[in-house]
Design an enzyme around this catalytic site. Structure first.
Site, short mmCIF file in Angstrom:
data_model
loop_
_atom_site.label_atom_id
_atom_site.label_comp_id
_atom_site.label_asym_id
_atom_site.label_seq_id
_atom_site.Cartn_x
_atom_site.Cartn_y
_atom_site.Cartn_z
N ASP A 102 9.59 21.15 38.98
CA ASP A 102 9.50 20.14 37.93
C ASP A 102 8.17 19.40 38.02
OD1 ASP A 102 10.00 18.25 36.01
OD2 ASP A 102 11.50 17.16 37.14
N ASP A 320 4.19 18.76 29.75
CA ASP A 320 5.31 18.85 30.69
C ASP A 320 5.96 20.23 30.65
OD1 ASP A 320 7.35 18.28 32.44
OD2 ASP A 320 8.60 17.32 30.94
#
Length: 508
Positions: A102, A320
Site C-alpha cells: 500500500d 495512489d
C-alpha cells in the site's frame, strides 16, 4: 483494512501516530508480491470496486548494498482484480506473512497471536499467520522510552517508565480500527544478486503487532495478514531500509492489467529512463502532485484554479496505486465526462450496480473515445487511453463501463479530492523518488524487465515481471483519515501508552 465482502480496492492507506526510528539497511531490493484477489476471467461485482475504494483507504542487511524485488501478482482490471499482496518473512525462524502492499499508508503491521477479533481464515488460497513474538528468537518489544517513541513526541513521554510498551492505533474511514504495540524483529527479503536472480537477505525493522481489531478488519473472508506501507514517513519499511544512507530512497512499480502481475522493486531504476518527474507537494502525507491542466482529446477542460486544492489553493492530485479507479471532484466531473462522450452522443447509457455508467459499443474504443492527459509541473504528462479508462463487463460481450468516478470526499479545506489510481497508473513504470521529493512515470510494457543499480558495486541487474497465481475472493479495503493532532492515553490494564489520533475533516 478489511471491509465487507463487496469491497474491493483501497483508496488511501491508514496513517499512524508514531514515526519509526531509523534502522541500518543497505541496498536496492525486491519483494515477492502476490495479487490478493481474482485473476483474469473471474467476474466480480462492479459495485465492490467503488465501495472498496471508498473504504480504503539491528544491523545492515546481509550482503550490504542490494536491490529488492517484490514479486507481483494479480490484475488491475476493474472487473477482474483487486489489491496487490507481498509475501514477506518475519521473525527467527522466519515465517511467511501475506501483506497488502500500500503506497497510501506508512507502517508495516501484522496480526499477532494474542489478537482479539483478528480474522482466522480467508478464501484467498493461503493460510493466515499470526505473529508470535515468543516464538521468534530475535523479537524485542519497543518501549515508550526508546527513540522510536520519543522521536514522535520530541522527547520522553510523561509518566513513561521502564518496560512500558510503545503502542500504535490506526483508524480507517469505514470505522474499523487496529491497535497493538510495536516490536523489532528480522524481516526476510529477496535481494537481487544477478540478472533475474535473487537470494534471501535479512534486516531488522520495527513494525506493529496487531493485538486488537474492530469493525470489518476482523470479518472479511478476503482478509490478509496485515499491511505493508510504502508511504514517506519514517515508520515505513522503505524509510527504514534506507535510513542508513546507503540505499537510495526510491522504489518503482509497473502494474500489468492486461496479463496480470508486473514489477515492484526498491532501488535506483536505470532503465527505462523516466524523462520528466514532477515535484511532490511538500508536507502532505500522500504522494500528491500539482496538476496544471487536463486535456480530453486535445481540448483543455476548464476548472477553477483551486479546484484540485487539497490545502489552501494548491492544485493537488493524489497518485495512489492502492486505488483501482480514478476519482474526480464533482465540480470537474461533469464537464470532463461531457467531453469524454462528445463524439458518441448517441450512446444508450445505463447504470450498473447503481454507480457505473455503462453502454454497448462494438467497435474499437481507442478509435471512438478521446485520449486524456493530465499535465503536471515540469512538463510531466500522465496519459490515460480509452482502453485504460473503459473496461468490459465480460470479454465476450460489447458492454463497456467508465472507470472515471465522482468523488464526494472532502479535504481539510472543504475541497473535493482528486485521486488517480490503477486506472491510469497501469502499464506504466511509476518511479517514487522520495529522496528528491519527486514522482515520474513512463509508458512501459510491464511484462518485460527493468534494470536496477546496485549502489555498492555499481552493477546493473535486470529484474523481471512476476505474475503469481491468486486465489478468488472478495475485494477488501479501507480509507484512512489523516492525523491532525497527536494525543496519548495511558491504559492501566496493558501498562502502556496508546496514541490517540486527531483527524482532518475528511468525509470518510
Amino acid at each position: 483494512m478489511a471491509a465487507t465482502a463487496r469491497t474491493r480496492v483501497a483508496l488511501l492507506g491508514g496513517f499512524l501516530v508514531f514515526f519509526a526510528s531509523a534502522v541500518n539497511v543497505s541496498g536496492n531490493m525486491v519483494f515477492p508480491v502476490n495479487h490478493k484477489f481474482k485473476g483474469p476471467g473471474k467476474q466480480v461485482s462492479l459495485g465492490a470496486w467503488k465501495e472498496h475504494d471508498a473504504r480504503r483507504h539491528r544491523r545492515l542487511l546481509a550482503g550490504a548494498d542490494s536491490a529488492i524485488d517484490l514479486q507481483l501478482g494479480g490484475n488491475g482490471h476493474p472487473s477482474e482484480a483487486g489489491l496487490y499482496i507481498a509475501k514477506i518473512g518475519l521473525g527467527s525462524p522466519s515465517k511467511d506473512f501475506h501483506v497488502q502492499v500500500d503506497t497510501g499508508s506508512d507502517v508495516l503491521w501484522v496480526n499477532c497471536a494474542e489478537c482479539s477479533n483478528c480474522p482466522t481464515k480467508n478464501n484467498l488460497g493461503f493460510k493466515l499467520t499470526m505473529y508470535d513474538s515468543k516464538s521468534s528468537s530475535t523479537s524485542s518489544k519497543v518501549t515508550c522510552d526508546q527513540e522510536f517513541c520519543t522521536s514522535s513526541f520530541n522527547g520522553k513521554l510523561p509518566d513513561c517508565k521502564a518496560d512500558m510498551l510503545c503502542n500504535y492505533s490506526i483508524s480507517y474511514g469505514d470505522g474499523s480500527t487496529t491497535s497493538g504495540y510495536y516490536v523489532k524483529d528480522n524481516i526476510q527479503l529477496d535481494k537481487v544478486n544477478g540478472n533475474h536472480q535473487t537470494t534471501s537477505t535479512y534486516g531488522t525493522v520495527v513494525f506493529g503487532c496487531g493485538a486488537k481489531q474492530s469493525g470489518n478488519l476482523g470479518k472479511s473472508p478476503g482478509a490478509v495478514d496485515g499491511i505493508l506501507g510504502f508511504g514517506q514517513a519514517n515508520a515505513s519499511v522503505i524509510s527504514q531500509l534506507s535510513s542508513s544512507g546507503k540505499v537510495k530512497k526510491q522504489f518503482a512499480h509497473c502494474l500489468d492489467n492486461v496479463k496480470g502481475g508486473g514489477i515492484w522493486a526498491i532501488g535506483e531504476v536505470v532503465e527505462p529512463k523516466v524523462k520528466n518527474t514532477t515535484p511532490l507537494i511538500p508536507n502532505l502525507p500522500h504522494y500528491t502532485v500539482t496538476v496544471k491542466s487536463v486535456e480530453v482529446g486535445g481540448d483543455v477542460v476548464d476548472f477553477p484554479t483551486d479546484l484540485f486544492g487539497l490545502f489552501e489553493d494548491r492544485n493537488g492530485v493524489v497518485i495512489d496505486s492502492g486505488t483501482t479507479l480514478a476519482y474526480l471532484s464533482p465540480e470537474f466531473y461533469e464537464p470532463f465526462m461531457k467531453k469524454i462522450y462528445a463524439r458518441q452522443s448517441g450512446l444508450k447509457k445505463h447504470t450498473v450496480d447503481e454507480q457505473f455508467t455503462c453502454f454497448e459499443y462494438s467497435r474499437n474504443v481507442d478509435d471512438g473515445f478521446p485520449v486524456v492527459k493530465f499535465n503536471f509541473k515540469n512538463s510531466a504528462v500522465l496519459t490515460a487511453y480509452p482502453h485504460d479508462y473503459l473496461f468490459q463487463l465480460k470479454a465476450s460481450d460489447d458492454v463497456w463501463c467508465s472507470g472515471w468516478q465522482t468523488n464526494s470526499m472532502k479535504s481539510k479545506d472543504g475541497k473535493s479530492m482528486t485521486i488517480l489510481g490503477d486506472l491510469v497508473l497501469s502499464n506504466k513504470l511509476v518511479l517514487y523518488d522520495i529522496e528528491n521529493q519527486a514522482i515520474g512515470w513512463t509508458d512501459y510494457n510491464c511484462t518485460s524487465s527493468i534494470k536496477l543499480k546496485d549502489e555498492k558495486s555499481g552493477q546493473v541487474y535486470s529484474v523481471g515481471a512476476h505474475n503469481l497465481s491468486s486465489a478468488s475472493g472478495p475485494m477488501i479495503g479501507r480509507i484512512q483519515c489523516m492525523p491532525l493532532i497527536r494525543t496519548y492515553d495511558w491504559d492501566e490494564q496493558q501498562s502502556a501508552y496508546y496514541p490517540g489520533i486527531g483527524f482532518y475533516s475528511i468525509k470518510c
